[in-house]
Design a protein around this motif. Structure first.
Motif, PDB file in Angstrom:
ATOM      1  N   MET A   1       0.775  -1.196   0.069  1.00 26.93           N
ATOM      2  CA  MET A   1       0.060  -0.049  -0.046  1.00 26.93           C
ATOM      3  C   MET A   1       0.795   1.315   0.111  1.00 26.93           C
ATOM      4  N   THR A   2       0.583   2.048  -0.731  1.00 19.18           N
ATOM      5  CA  THR A   2       0.999   3.514  -0.797  1.00 19.18           C
ATOM      6  C   THR A   2      -0.007   4.545  -1.039  1.00 19.18           C
ATOM      7  N   GLU A   3       0.312   5.769  -0.151  1.00 25.99           N
ATOM      8  CA  GLU A   3      -0.544   6.781  -0.300  1.00 25.99           C
ATOM      9  C   GLU A   3      -0.283   7.398  -1.842  1.00 25.99           C
ATOM     10  N   ARG A   4      -1.465   7.402  -2.474  1.00 23.40           N
ATOM     11  CA  ARG A   4      -1.400   7.992  -3.913  1.00 23.40           C
ATOM     12  C   ARG A   4      -2.379   9.059  -4.348  1.00 23.40           C
ATOM     13  N   THR A   5      -2.094   9.837  -4.915  1.00 21.73           N
ATOM     14  CA  THR A   5      -2.825  10.755  -5.522  1.00 21.73           C
ATOM     15  C   THR A   5      -3.516   9.949  -6.796  1.00 21.73           C
ATOM     16  N   LEU A   6      -4.811  10.613  -7.501  1.00 22.17           N
ATOM     17  CA  LEU A   6      -5.299   9.974  -8.566  1.00 22.17           C
ATOM     18  C   LEU A   6      -4.367   9.882  -9.663  1.00 22.17           C
ATOM     19  N   ILE A   7      -3.724  10.698  -9.864  1.00 19.32           N
ATOM     20  CA  ILE A   7      -2.541  10.909 -11.211  1.00 19.32           C
ATOM     21  C   ILE A   7      -1.499   9.749 -10.737  1.00 19.32           C
ATOM     22  N   GLN A   8      -1.193   9.700  -9.613  1.00 15.80           N
ATOM     23  CA  GLN A   8      -0.370   8.664  -9.342  1.00 15.80           C
ATOM     24  C   GLN A   8      -0.793   7.097  -9.482  1.00 15.80           C
ATOM     25  N   ASN A 150     -11.724   8.546  -7.359  1.00 15.63           N
ATOM     26  CA  ASN A 150     -10.770   8.548  -6.424  1.00 15.63           C
ATOM     27  C   ASN A 150      -9.559   7.304  -6.561  1.00 15.63           C
ATOM     28  N   PRO A 151      -8.340   7.711  -6.170  1.00 16.77           N
ATOM     29  CA  PRO A 151      -7.213   7.028  -6.654  1.00 16.77           C
ATOM     30  C   PRO A 151      -7.373   5.380  -6.554  1.00 16.77           C
ATOM     31  N   TYR A 152      -8.033   4.841  -5.590  1.00 13.11           N
ATOM     32  CA  TYR A 152      -8.191   3.300  -5.538  1.00 13.11           C
ATOM     33  C   TYR A 152      -8.942   2.875  -6.795  1.00 13.11           C
ATOM     34  N   ALA A 179      -6.083  16.324  -5.793  1.00 11.38           N
ATOM     35  CA  ALA A 179      -6.749  16.833  -4.855  1.00 11.38           C
ATOM     36  C   ALA A 179      -6.387  16.286  -3.382  1.00 11.38           C
ATOM     37  N   PHE A 180      -6.414  14.966  -3.461  1.00 12.95           N
ATOM     38  CA  PHE A 180      -6.177  13.717  -2.166  1.00 12.95           C
ATOM     39  C   PHE A 180      -5.564  12.891  -2.400  1.00 12.95           C
ATOM     40  N   ARG A 181      -5.058  12.146  -1.543  1.00 12.01           N
ATOM     41  CA  ARG A 181      -4.279  10.822  -1.490  1.00 12.01           C
ATOM     42  C   ARG A 181      -5.073  10.012  -0.838  1.00 12.01           C
ATOM     43  N   GLN A 182      -4.820   8.665  -1.142  1.00  8.72           N
ATOM     44  CA  GLN A 182      -5.486   7.540  -0.911  1.00  8.72           C
ATOM     45  C   GLN A 182      -4.886   6.294  -0.762  1.00  8.72           C
ATOM     46  N   GLU A 183      -4.931   5.264  -0.049  1.00 12.37           N
ATOM     47  CA  GLU A 183      -4.059   4.087   0.310  1.00 12.37           C
ATOM     48  C   GLU A 183      -4.433   3.252  -1.057  1.00 12.37           C
TER      49      GLU A 183
END
Lengths: 326, 345
Positions: A1-8, A150-152, A179-183
């Protein structure tokens, strides 16, 4: 798991797609050396080489037209169109060929490909960089249309799109790219196409939305509930075509009220189709007319006015209140 | 002058190929004339005749190898048949039958492209995939003189040049895009010279001369297969007939023009050569025409023996799997047809 933005998360999905299937190749303008204007493909040229991460000429019909041949002859192209407002030179290829190749060859050929398209407004971009014209593609039989909120979901839906036997238009909401990060899992996984998600359960009213608007609606719903307002069930459609009717209808039957919120202009936006289907199949459960909150039926403006073009907080609240007090 | 050159039997083409070129051209002409009559009798739909362009379609396709792709326009059903698509499928297609879109698995022909020039990027993509996958395969995309005015022509040639794709763009310059003459499509003297703008080889051939077309395509295939990149071939030709059976060419062409082209008819020219080389005679001609007439008659019979169209064909190849929504629509159509069958239709 890594905290990622949507583009990441998009970048991670593309990396997994390339690593997991040697038939996958990326095509697009500025996607190689430059890593994409939004950096969706950053680092991938170095990892996979110029035959799999291909900087193409500035040529949307060329990208989508050659992708038809690449896909029909054994590869899986993932094309990037730089902005939705620039997809139109390739529109003929999409509607006349990409969408119809399976039908027109009675299944001998198909066009498994993903067309990634940054879309929507609210990044203060120049003219024609803020279109939300998903209806054109939803209206085209043969295409699947997807957008994450969302990123996930972005990574899981993109990997599902790459594995789909049919062409997928993958719309990326630019407004929430960072805009935000998610696992987000580091390993590959898929989020199934054709399945909406109930991102927030509620009992009084169903709000159906997608892309960047999901986040706006979620905030408004929480605020309304926190101040004694109605309990909102928020459905993130995720796949815009085909529509997950089961999830939408089940929610509307529970709440008896439906509001559709989208960034696209109102007339013939997907809200119109959703409203029609809800009316057709859920009429006896409805306590109020289905309501749409959409952009005004005018061209997306220069950015100083764009916040008043797309649904504002006031209009979304008013839409919810309207069905609650009908 | 081609006619004189053809007096000497070529040493670079086998007798089999010479006879194949001829018999396939006659096959297309017999088929084409029958189709025009079938359309007039209401037995098939609108049909775009190819008469006059037989050398372009036959010689180009016979110069390909079995594994190579043919990427046709709506007038190139002749080339499609030469590369292996069954004749009855072509008839079914022009009769509006979904079965006509079927292409046998071992026949590398792409579906007919109805819009103009959109098939050229497909040809480039098919050949590009072969190059990337290390497969010895080229693609030949047909187009007309009018298509050179479309953006997709430019984009396909540009991709082919930039990525050195093993593709051949074959222009059947038949002088007219429906009614608009070649001089109104472009200010250049030729289509072939446009290739230079993309770093692509451009050659111009006499499209009425099957051998010249055959040699040009064979050479382009050899170069492409050897990693030498794309070629644009412009073949000068003429459609004797209408754009389609819905068109009246007397509105825009002087009939004497077609007469002049018929004097250089590709079939007549090759027959004269074959006779002079001792490869053909009247008996062979009679036997060939009889065989081809029965082949076409049999194909028409198969087309007309099809039962009523199957409405499931509307749904079954749109996606790999039907969504619940499409399944519901298919059920609705089936129910509608059941009701309809119950009435006195």
């Amino acid at each position: 798991m890594t905290e990622r933005t949507l583009i990441q998360a998009v970048n991670s999905a593309l990396q997994d797609a390339l690593a997991g299937d040697e038939r996958v190749l990326l095509l697009g303008e500025d996607i190689g050396v430059n890593g994409g204007v939004f950096r969706a493909t950053e680092g991938l040229l170095e990892m996979f080489g110029e035959h799999r991460v291909v900087d193409t000429p500035l040529s949307e019909a060329g990208i989508l037209g050659t992708a038809v041949g690449l896909a029909a002859n054994g590869l899986i192209p993932i094309a990037e169109i730089q902005f939705m407002g620039f997809i139109y030179p390739g529109f003929e290829q999409l509607v006349a060929h990409v969408a119809r190749l399976r039908t027109r060859s009675r299944g001998r050929y198909s066009a498994p490909m993903v067309v990634r398209v940054p879309y929507g407004g609210r990044i203060r971009a120049p003219e024609l960089h803020s279109d939300s014209t998903e209806t054109y593609f939803i209206h085209t039989p043969g295409l699947t249309v997807v957008t994450p909120s969302n990123p996930y979901d972005a990574k899981g839906l993109l990997l599902a799109a790459a594995a789909s036997p049919d062409p997928v238009i993958f719309l990326e909401p630019m407004h929430i790219y960072r805009a935000f990060r998610q696992e987000v899992p580091d390993d590959p996984y898929t989020v199934p196409l054709g399945q909406a998600a109930v991102v927030k359960p509620g009992k009084d009213v169903t709000v159906i939305s997608w892309g960047s608007m999901v986040r706006d609606v979620a905030k408004i719903a929480e605020a309304m509930e926190g101040s004694g307002g109605p309990s909102v069930e928020l459905v993130d459609l995720r796949t815009l075509s085909p529509i997950d009717e089961d999830t939408v209808f089940a929610s509307v039957r529970r709440t008896g009220r439906a509001v559709i919120v989208h960034e696209a202009v109102q007339s013939l936006g997907l809200g119109a189709e959703l409203a029609a289907r809800i009316s057709e199949f859920c009429i006896l459960d409805l306590e109020a007319p289905v309501t749409r909150v959409a952009a005004w039926d005018v061209p997306p403006p220069l950015f100083r006015l764009e916040d008043w073009h797309v649904p504002t907080e006031a209009r979304i609240r008013a839409g919810i209140e309207r069905v609650m007090t009908f | 002058m081609a006619d004189t050159a053809m007096l000497r039997k070529p040493s670079d083409v086998t007798d089999d190929v010479l006879l194949n070129l001829y018999t396939e051209m006659v096959r297309l002409r017999v088929f084409d004339r029958r189709c025009v009559r079938l359309q007039r009798a209401g037995r098939i739909g609108t049909y775009p005749p190819l008469e006059g362009q037989e050398a372009c379609q036959v010689a180009s396709t016979l110069a390909l190898r079995r594994q190579d792709f043919v990427v046709p326009t709506y007038r190139d059903y002749g080339a499609m048949m030469v590369h292996g698509v069954p004749m009855e499928h072509i008839l079914m297609y022009w009769n509006g039958r979904a079965e006509g879109c079927e292409i046998p698995d071992d026949v590398n022909v792409f579906p007919i492209a109805v819009p103009i020039a959109t098939q050229l990027p497909h040809a480039a993509g098919l050949a590009w995939a072969a190059k990337l996958r290390g497969i010895d395969q080229v693609a030949l995309g047909f187009f007309g003189d009018g298509a050179s005015s479309e953006g997709d022509f430019h984009e396909a040639l540009n991709f082919a040049g930039v990525f050195q794709i093993p593709v051949i763009f074959f222009c059947e310059n038949n002088q007219y895009a429906i009614s608009v003459p070649f001089r109104r499509q472009t200010a250049t003297q030729t289509i072939a010279e446009k290739a230079a703008a993309y770093g692509v080889r451009g050659v111009r051939v006499n499209g009425q001369d099957a051998l010249e077309v055959y040699r040009a395509v064979r050479s382009a295939v050899e170069q492409a297969a050897a990693g030498g990149g794309p070629t644009l071939i412009e073949a000068l030709t003429y459609r004797y007939g209408a754009h389609t059976t819905s068109d009246d060419p007397s509105k825009y062409r002087d009939p004497s023009e077609a007469d002049a082209w018929r004097e250089r008819d590709p079939i007549v020219q090759l027959r004269q050569s074959l006779v002079s080389w001792g490869l053909w005679d009247d008996e062979a001609e009679t036997e060939l025409l009889e065989r081809l007439e029965s082949e076409v008659t049999a194909a028409v019979a198969r087309m007309e023996a099809l039962g009523p169209p199957n409405p499931d064909h509307l749904f079954d190849c749109v996606y790999a799997e039907l969504s619940p929504h499409l399944e519901r629509q298919r059920r609705a159509l089936r129910a509608e047809l059941k009701d309809w069958e119950g009435t006195d239709q």
